[in-house]
Scaffold this motif. Structure first.
Motif, PDB file in Angstrom:
ATOM      1  N   ALA A   1       0.841  -1.193   0.000  1.00  0.00           N
ATOM      2  CA  ALA A   1       0.000   0.000   0.000  1.00  0.00           C
ATOM      3  C   ALA A   1       0.878   1.245   0.000  1.00  0.00           C
ATOM      4  CB  ALA A   1      -0.901  -0.001   1.225  1.00  0.00           C
ATOM      5  N   PHE A   2       0.453   2.262  -0.745  1.00  0.00           N
ATOM      6  CA  PHE A   2       1.157   3.545  -0.691  1.00  0.00           C
ATOM      7  C   PHE A   2       0.997   4.112   0.712  1.00  0.00           C
ATOM      8  CE2 PHE A   2       0.625   3.658  -5.360  1.00  0.00           C
ATOM      9  CZ  PHE A   2       1.895   4.090  -5.729  1.00  0.00           C
ATOM     10  N   PRO A   3       2.095   4.407   1.392  1.00  0.00           N
ATOM     11  CA  PRO A   3       1.999   4.959   2.753  1.00  0.00           C
ATOM     12  C   PRO A   3       1.254   6.299   2.751  1.00  0.00           C
ATOM     13  CG  PRO A   3       4.235   4.287   2.236  1.00  0.00           C
ATOM     14  CD  PRO A   3       3.466   4.231   0.961  1.00  0.00           C
ATOM     15  N   GLY A   4       0.268   6.408   3.597  1.00  0.00           N
ATOM     16  CA  GLY A   4      -0.474   7.652   3.713  1.00  0.00           C
ATOM     17  C   GLY A   4      -1.552   7.843   2.655  1.00  0.00           C
ATOM     18  N   VAL A   5      -1.625   6.944   1.687  1.00  0.00           N
ATOM     19  CA  VAL A   5      -2.642   7.047   0.638  1.00  0.00           C
ATOM     20  C   VAL A   5      -3.690   5.962   0.822  1.00  0.00           C
ATOM     21  CG1 VAL A   5      -3.087   7.013  -1.856  1.00  0.00           C
ATOM     22  CG2 VAL A   5      -0.946   7.957  -1.002  1.00  0.00           C
TER      23      VAL A   5
END
Length: 166
Positions: free
Chosen positions: A123-127
């Motif tokens: 997962a894209f961190p923070g997204v």
């Protein structure tokens, strides 16, 4: 032995110092060029773009994007509390490591972007959270908006000119 290598790479090429990941800014921009896909849903113009490098190139890019960042930095005195850390270079950068971004056109301008590290969805961190590994392309661009404004190497290098200040 694993922690010793992780400690070295953490401080030399990843999260130890902000400047470590700044060298990947141009590579980051190559991944988000409008010729690949625009936020307006423009058609993909290239079937595939491949860039080849070494672990020394991949690690700063992963750090720039925020992947495998733990809440505490790795230090020589917190080994015991880091047994469940995400930052493990033996897993992030095995021989023939790779980072892949896959664009999915779901129709109706709904373009999604899925990151994979060593062929495993992340997962894209923070997204996105762990449940959603394919966020909307526009959401990813908005998350990295500051980075997308450009690579100002003059300012970055000026900030770190005096090692005593780091």
């Amino acid at each position: 032995m694993e922690y010793a290598l992780d400690l070295k790479q953490f401080w030399k090429r990843a999260y130890g110092y902000e400047i470590n990941s700044k060298s990947s800014c141009i590579l980051f921009h190559d991944m988000f060029t409008d010729s690949v896909c625009s936020s307006s849903g423009q058609k993909v113009t290239e079937a595939v773009t491949i860039q080849v490098g070494h672990a020394e190139t991949l690690l700063p890019l992963l750090a720039l994007l925020g992947f495998f960042k733990d809440s505490e930095p790795l230090t020589s005195i917190n080994y015991a509390s880091q047994t469940q850390r995400s930052f493990r270079t033996s897993r992030m950068l095995p021989y023939a490591a790779n980072f892949i971004l896959v664009l999915y056109d779901c129709g109706g301008g709904d373009i999604r972007l899925q990151p994979l590290v060593n062929e495993q969805p992340v997962a894209f961190p923070g997204v996105t959270d762990r449940q959603e590994s394919m966020p909307l392309y526009g959401d990813v661009r908005r998350h990295y908006e500051e980075l997308l404004k450009g690579c100002d190497f003059e300012t970055v290098c000026e900030l770190f000119k005096n090692p005593a200040e780091v």
